[in-house]
Structures are given as structure tokens and as C-alpha cells.
Design a protein around this motif. Structure first.
Motif, short mmCIF file in Angstrom:
data_model
loop_
_atom_site.label_atom_id
_atom_site.label_comp_id
_atom_site.label_asym_id
_atom_site.label_seq_id
_atom_site.Cartn_x
_atom_site.Cartn_y
_atom_site.Cartn_z
N PRO B 8 -3.74 -14.84 14.46
CA PRO B 8 -3.23 -14.53 15.78
C PRO B 8 -2.43 -13.24 15.76
CG PRO B 8 -2.03 -16.38 14.80
CD PRO B 8 -3.18 -16.07 13.90
N SER B 11 2.51 -10.09 17.66
CA SER B 11 3.48 -10.20 18.75
C SER B 11 3.59 -11.65 19.24
CB SER B 11 3.11 -9.27 19.90
OG SER B 11 1.78 -9.51 20.32
N LEU B 12 2.44 -12.34 19.24
CA LEU B 12 2.46 -13.75 19.60
C LEU B 12 3.33 -14.53 18.62
CD1 LEU B 12 0.95 -15.94 21.51
CD2 LEU B 12 -0.40 -16.39 19.48
N GLN B 15 6.98 -13.76 19.04
CA GLN B 15 7.55 -14.38 20.21
C GLN B 15 7.85 -15.87 19.97
OE1 GLN B 15 6.37 -14.05 24.55
NE2 GLN B 15 5.19 -15.85 24.02
N PHE B 16 6.87 -16.57 19.41
CA PHE B 16 7.09 -18.00 19.21
C PHE B 16 8.14 -18.26 18.13
CE2 PHE B 16 3.59 -18.57 22.02
CZ PHE B 16 3.77 -19.84 22.56
N PHE B 19 11.23 -18.03 20.05
CA PHE B 19 11.38 -19.25 20.84
C PHE B 19 11.88 -20.38 19.95
CE2 PHE B 19 7.91 -18.14 24.17
CZ PHE B 19 8.77 -17.22 24.73
N ARG B 20 11.26 -20.48 18.76
CA ARG B 20 11.62 -21.56 17.85
C ARG B 20 13.12 -21.52 17.56
NH1 ARG B 20 11.69 -23.23 12.61
NH2 ARG B 20 11.69 -21.11 11.84
N GLN B 22 15.41 -20.04 19.36
CA GLN B 22 16.19 -20.30 20.59
C GLN B 22 16.19 -21.78 20.97
OE1 GLN B 22 15.27 -17.46 23.88
NE2 GLN B 22 14.76 -16.03 22.27
#
Lengths: 239, 239, 239, 239
Positions: B8, B11-12, B15-16, B19-20, B22
């Protein structure tokens, strides 16, 4: 208790007078939010109608152009929402319930559109940029973003089925790759047992359905043998 | 879509990954809040048990003294809650659902206690003061305060009945005056059709029940003829 | 209050006497409506039974002929309903709840029948004409019409599955075109969050199911290659 | 089905375009109604607050004067509602659900006020007159009137209890006479099994409670022996 006093205490009256004005302020704030949210809902419904044409083999560029035009409108509406909150800092989450559902829909549309154009996931920062949101004052809540992405995923099986019907036999492979990566990325998150978790749990059915379509195409020898190349969007084969 | 890339996009992933962290941060914040809220709940349950003794004609000063001791504890706990939020400004309402119910209970206890002591309604600012809360950073939500006051009102009919049973025939008159003023003050608020509104609508049954007790006492000629005088709390007659 | 008068005031009596006659009038009106609605319900149930035979590969013209015969009966019944209301203008919506559900069913049957015959959507004015309704005095409520159309859409997936089973491989394409256009037309309506909205939201599952059947036929190479031509109804292949 | 046609039929488009404008018209009508109804609700809440003071032995004339002032405001608001409907004749019952609940409350307040002033039931025509309503174009629905009267009846036991507490021992007799006549008048109506019927069924509990208070007063020899005379309102003894 002061004997003989017939009227309530002045401090009680004063307090409730203040409450009254605060509750009225909050009510009028809610009315303002409601007016903008109704317009967001109407614009995104219009945008959705346009995007749905990709299921009918309409020329993709034309579909994308129209949908992109609506993004400007949405940006204007979110700007109005942000302005409303500029006057009441720290209240974002107090009224969050009044616009979150519509925003999740907006994210799903933006993400689907972006994916049609680029084959990539619309990132959180990109979504904020498109809507003119600024994380430091009025940003896009991460959960709203993630739920919107789940909604987009729900559209994928239908899109794949219709693309194959229209003769694009490479589409399942591309979508499968995309959804698999997305699902794997989501899996790394430690989600609480809430709405987002439930939506994410549903994503595996989208993945499974796309796998089945991919299987149908493969087993009949319809899938292209080579990889498609280039950086263009997913819907290339059709445009 | 970049052809041939099996992994993948970075940048994906990035980002995740963000998120993880956060979501984990948010999760650990919730755990911290939860730990304090459990203690608040336990302390207020203990305080409630003590306050309930007023229904059994226990000497009021003794009951009040014990309950007052718990206020200090609650103040310490709310101070810890405020500290947790000092590090994440603007998130008060994001997690509000995690402590609001317990806080409404706390308000109802403080208000009942204050009324027993003074015969007056505990004001919002007084409640904040008792809990060491500071409106500008971590305050007491107005709706939580108002719901707590409604809960206190729900205790009144039972208190009046038990006081009359114990021979305090002037109590219904005092409570009636208090509840009537409170009810009138609430009525000026333009409440939305939500939980607070429902709780307030229930207050009229408390009022009606106290009126009935007052009526019972009056018609039997048991009520004191003169007004009680002085500024003391409602439970004077008994102490 | 006039002292000593034991009987209630004459104006009170007179008013309730008038209410009594008005409520009885209204009640007898309701009984009349009910009698007609029971017949409408019975006729449409009979018509439905006949229409269901198309799912069993019965010759379509025979099915249509029988169903068409019932339309005349329905027209007569709606004429009786209209007559009832001719005597009480402005009361249409007062009693609307008493016949709307049955009328929605009637519309769904008429629309399905019309679609079988022509391949087109039965328009609102055409539905009114078939039932002998006149918008200016006793018309077909737009929401009832739209809900009836949604009900018709719910029948489509089953019809397509059974037609394909019976060997009509072109049916999914035709139905898909029809439902897609219908869905797109509906989407432009700004529906409130009510029953009609809920019914319309369900239409997308009909659409999706028909797409899946179309996909199954296509991927197996069963679909006709050329377009069918001509203006006849959907069920041509079978008649 | 016309082969090869990609766009939906013009008549379909035209029909839904008309629906769209009609649904939008209806939506904007609803918004207008909503705005007036919110004001009616707010005014009647204010009026209710004032009327509640009769339970606290406030001088009745003063209470009545203030409440009467609000009737003018309500009249203005109902006039605005009537104006909205002047442009769409025959639609009264289509949107009736949007204002009926608030109107029932208004009737209960007017009826209570009128009863305090005259000791008589506010008649339907009198209620219409007070609100400036005109039966022939925008009238007061009979069921709304009757439900409002039931709501007024629900206030009676509380009023009687508080009047007796305040020393007016003749009040139970007067109210009992009033409620008995009212209940008898209602009983003549052949009510359907709906909301009004349920509200009326509840009236017997009001009656029973007033009978009990009357009994309490009588058995203690507190009731006046002679009849009060004169035509004045019920609250005479107090003013």
C-alpha cells in the motif's frame, strides 16, 4: 429559610435569568447550524445523484467534472459552519452530533470521487483541504472521516459488479487491491466497541463480495493477464 | 493507480499509523477519565447512603457533618479530572458523556445537602466552588447542574412525608415554597425536547405530591399557625 | 357561577349536543369510507393474486387481461369514495389515514401492470385516470403515488430472477434501465425523514439485486448481444 | 421499451420535476408553520407560568390580568397561521399534526382562565373568538378543543387542594359541580377509541380526587353551610 419572604431569592432569579439567555443563545446557535446542515445535506444528495451515474457506464470524466463542481459548494458551506464556531471556541464537540452524520456522507462521496480519479484513498488531510477545514480551529473529526471511508467501501461491490457487466474485467483486481490494503490499514486501529467499529466490521463483506467477483472473472478466463500500468484512476478502461 | 506496486502507499500507511496513535491516546485518556469517574461514583454513593439517614429522623447535624466530609473527597477527584483535561483543551464536550451522569448525581447530593443546611437552592457557582471547578477551563455544564437539581427535587416528597411522620408539621410549607419557586424559575427556560425537559416535566409531580402533604397537614389543623422565622435551614425543627 | 343552579348551563348542553351530532356524523362518514376501503382492499388482493402468476411463467397476456378487468372495479370503488367526499369539501386529509395504505397498494399493482404492458412508469396522471380520480376534487395524493411506486420496485428483483430462470436473459437489462432511471428521478426529490424516505432508501437494494442478476447473466455470456428494439412491454420475450 | 434510448423518458422527468417543486413548496410551508408554532409554544409557556400562580394564593385578579394580556399575542400568532393557510385551501388537515398539540395546550389555558373568571366552561365558539379563528376558513378543530378541555380538568384537583390549604373551603363544592357537569356532557359523546377517548377516561380520576377533597372538607365541618351566591368566578373568596 427567611420567614415571610414571598418572592424567591434575587440570586435564584438572577441565575435562572442567565441560564435563560444562555439556553436561548445555544438554541439560536443550533438553528444556525441546522440551516447550514440542511444545505450540506441537499448539496451532497445532488452530488451523490451525479456520482451514481458511474454505475451506468456513463463516461467517467463527465461524471467527475459535475461532481467536482459541487465540492466548491460544500467548501463554502463548511466555511459557514466554521464561522459559526469561530465565535464559540471549544464548543465543536458540544454540537458535533448536529452535523456529524451529514459530514460522514460528504466524506464518503469525496473519497469515492477521489478514488475514481486517482485510484488512491483520499487522505484525512486531503479531505480537510477539499472542504477548506483547518484542524486547529474547525477540523474534520477522525472518526467521521473513518466512518465516511467505510461508507465508500460499501459502494465498491456494486461498482465492481457494474463495471464487469460493462466489460471492464480488470476492475475487480484493482478494487480488490485497494480494499485489501484499506482493510489491513483499518485492522491496525484499536477501535472501541462503537459505531465506527461496527461499520468497519461490515467492510469485510465488501471485501468478500469483491473477491467473489474477481473469482468469477478469473475462473472464466476474462481477467486481463498483464497488469495495467500508469497512475491514472480506476475507471480508465471506460473513459 | 501505480501498476505493479504490491504494498500500500506510504502515505496511507503513515496516515493510519497516526490514527493508531491518536486513537490510542484517546483510549488512554478515556481510561484515565474512567478511573476517576469510578471513584466519583463510589464516593457519591457513600455520601448518598449517609444523606438518606435524614429520612429516618437521625439528628440532622450529624448527618450533615458526615456528608460534608465527602465533599472534600469529591473536590479532589474533580481536581484530578480537571488536570486530565488541562492537557487537551477544547475536548471537554468530546468526552462529556463519560462523566456527566455521575456529575448530575453529585449535584443532586450537594444541592440536597445545601438545602438541608440553608433552605436555599445551591447555585451553579456555589456548586462549582464546592467541587473546585473553574468555569473558564473545566466547569460544571449548565444542563448537568439543572438535571442534578431535578434529581434533588425528586427526593423532596419522600423527605416531606417522613418529616411529617416524625412530627415536623411545618416542613411541607417550607418545601412547598422552595419547590414552587424552583419550578417557576425553571419554567422560564426554553428547554428543548430532550432529557432535561423530561426531567423538568417530572418536577411538577414532586410539587403536586408536596402540595397534597401540605393539604393533609392543614386540613387536620396540624400546621403551625405562625411563620417560622430566622435564616436557618429547613431541618431546624428537628435538630 | 350562578349559585344554586343544579343543572348545567344551557349553552354547555347545546354545545355538547352539537358535538354529539358532529361526532356521529364524522363516525358515520368513517363507516362509509371503511365499507368502500374494505372492498378496495379485497379487489386489490384479488388483483395481486392474479398478477403474481407472472412469476410462474404464465402467459403474460392472459395475466394482464384478468388484472385489467379488476381496474374497472377499482375505478367504481374510488368513484364511490369520491362521492362520499363531494359532500364534505376540505376533509380529504382529515380522513386520509383511513384509505391511504390501501391506495398505495393499488398504485403499486397498477404501476406493475402498466410496466409489464409498456415498459414505462405509470405516471401520476395516468394512475388518476385509471382510477377515475380528479385532482381538483378527489385526487391521488402524491406521496401515496410515490410510495406505491416504491412498493412496485420491491417486486422487481423477484420478477427478474424468475424471468431469467424461465430463460428470458434480456429481462435484467430492461429492468435495470427502468429502475436506474426511476431511482435517479426519485433522488432529485428533497424527501423529509419519513415513511416515503424510508421506502425510497430501500429501493437501492432492489436496484443492487437486479444489477447482480444482470451481472450473473452477462458474465456467463447469456445476455443477448444486440439491443431489443420496439416499443413493447418488458415481457415480450415471453408472450 | 424503446431500444437504445439512454435517457429516461421526458414525461418521467417532467413529472418528477413537478413533484420536486411541490415537495419543496410543502417543505417551505412546513417551515413557516414551524416558526409560528414555536412562538405559540413559547407564548403559551409564558402564559402557563403566570396562571400557575393561582396555586400559590396570589391575588387572582392580578394573575388573570397578566394572562389575559397574552391572549392578544396568541390571537396574533393564530392569525399568522390562518394567513399561511389562506393561500392553500383544503390543506388544513394535511398539516394539522404540526400544530394540534400546541393548540390543545392553548385551549386548556384559555379554558382554565375563563373558568377562573366566570366559573363556566369556555365554549368552542368563545375559544375561536378569543383566538380570532373563523370556523369557515381556519377554525378550531373540535377534537383539539375537547382534548384541551380534558387537560384543563387535569389541573382542577391540584387547584382545589391548594385552595383548601389556603382556607377556601367552598372551592371543592364549586369545582365538583363544574367537573360533574362537564363529565356528564362528555359522556354523551360517542368517542372513538383514540387519544381523546383516553384523555376523557382520565377525567374521572380528576372528578374522584375532587370528590375526596370535598369529603375531607365536609366531614371536618369546614364546608360553608349556605350556597355562595352571585355570578362571579370561582376564585372570589380569595380576591
Amino acid at each position: 429559610m427567611s420567614g415571610g419572604a414571598d418572592s424567591p431569592s434575587p440570586s435564584l432569579d438572577k441565575q435562572f435569568e442567565e441560564f435563560r439567555s444562555q439556553i436561548e443563545e445555544s438554541g439560536s446557535l443550533r438553528e444556525k447550524i441546522r440551516a447550514v446542515v440542511l444545505e450540506i445535506e441537499s448539496t451532497s444528495r445532488f452530488m451523490h445523484s451525479g456520482l451514481l451515474l458511474v454505475h451506468q457506464s456513463r463516461p467517467v470524466p463527465e461524471v467527475l467534472e459535475k461532481a467536482n463542481a459541487q465540492i466548491g459548494e460544500l467548501k463554502g458551506l463548511y466555511n459557514r459552519l466554521a464561522e459559526i464556531f469561530r465565535e464559540c471556541p471549544g464548543q465543536y464537540y458540544r454540537y458535533h452530533g448536529d452535523w456529524k452524520s451529514e459530514t460522514q456522507t460528504v466524506v464518503s462521496l469525496l473519497a469515492f470521487l477521489h478514488w475514481l480519479e486517482t485510484g488512491n484513498l483520499l487522505l484525512h488531510t486531503e479531505a480537510e483541504e477539499k472542504l477548506g477545514l483547518n484542524s486547529s480551529e474547525f477540523g474534520l473529526d477522525i472518526e467521521d472521516y473513518l466512518i465516511g471511508v467505510c461508507f465508500m467501501s460499501n459502494e465498491m461491490p456494486r461498482f465492481v459488479v457494474n463495471q464487469v457487466t460493462a466489460g471492464d474485467y480488470d476492475c475487480p483486481r484493482k478494487v480488490l487491491k485497494f480494499l485489501t490494503d484499506l482493510h489491513a490499514a483499518f485492522r491496525m486501529l484499536n477501535l472501541r466497541n462503537d459505531f465506527l467499529r461496527k461499520k468497519f466490521d461490515g467492510m469485510k463483506y465488501d471485501l468478500k463480495r469483491v473477491e467473489e467477483v474477481h473469482y468469477d472473472v478469473k475462473i472464466r478466463g476474462l481477467a486481463a493477464t498483464g497488469d495495467s500500468n500508469g497512475n491514472q484512476g480506476v475507471a480508465d478502461g471506460q473513459s
